[in-house]
Write an enzyme that holds these catalytic residues in place. Sequence first.
Site: not given
Length: 265
Positions: A39-40
Amino acid sequence: MLVRRALNWLKDKITSKAQQILLTILAAGPIPKHVAFVMDGNRRYARRNQKNISQGHKDGFVALKRSIQMLEICLRLDVKCVSAYAFSIENFKRLPEEVDALMGLAEEKLVELCDHGDLLDQYGVRLNVVGRTELLPESVQQAVRRAESLTRHHHKAIFNLCMPYTSRDEMTSAVQFCVQNAAREGPNAIITEDDIDAQLMTSLGGSPPLDILIRTSGVKRLSDFLLWQCCENTQLQFTTTYWPNFGLLDFVPIILDYQLKVWRS
């Protein structure tokens, strides 16, 4: 490219009925059993939208909540397991105020999950918090224990929330356990790849093999996430969408690409 543009145009227009039709079409093809997300992009999302860093991560946890709600979609597609990289052990090296904000948000969302557990109950989702949970503040550890205990009886799907986690730590722990076990068995004991695989945190939690790993924000690296699990047949997918903006219509082309590769193999 044309399909992707059409999907982007539809993002704010798609109705629940249209979603159902789309899911029905997708479900006719091969479906992955285990999908993982890095989850960047939360901090870059915050800067781009002129928000502070903690607000960017808060949007990421809101998106995490939406992803849990999207498990309904995954269940319709028969995706059995979703893993999300929420916090690396290395993130403890960040500024104290940022770490404190992330820990507060983690506790808040875990408590919220407990208070609104009907969603997890309805779809039979088991929550596993994967990683060195003893490194978390005691209040967060308590929230972890409560959230996990409330879903232990669920068997329809698995949600692995990886925090604080690194793959090197996971593999080290698995090897250490195997060595200790082999020492007890005697000098003729042999440690196999299957022995190590069985002691991985995801394996202990009942997760199937990893089919797809998705990283948002356009960065093309694994960042110490599920390295062992990615070593064989995992399909790597990189999308330029920041995690707080990632949604169903970003997911659809990835599933289509997976199906095409399965059909061609």
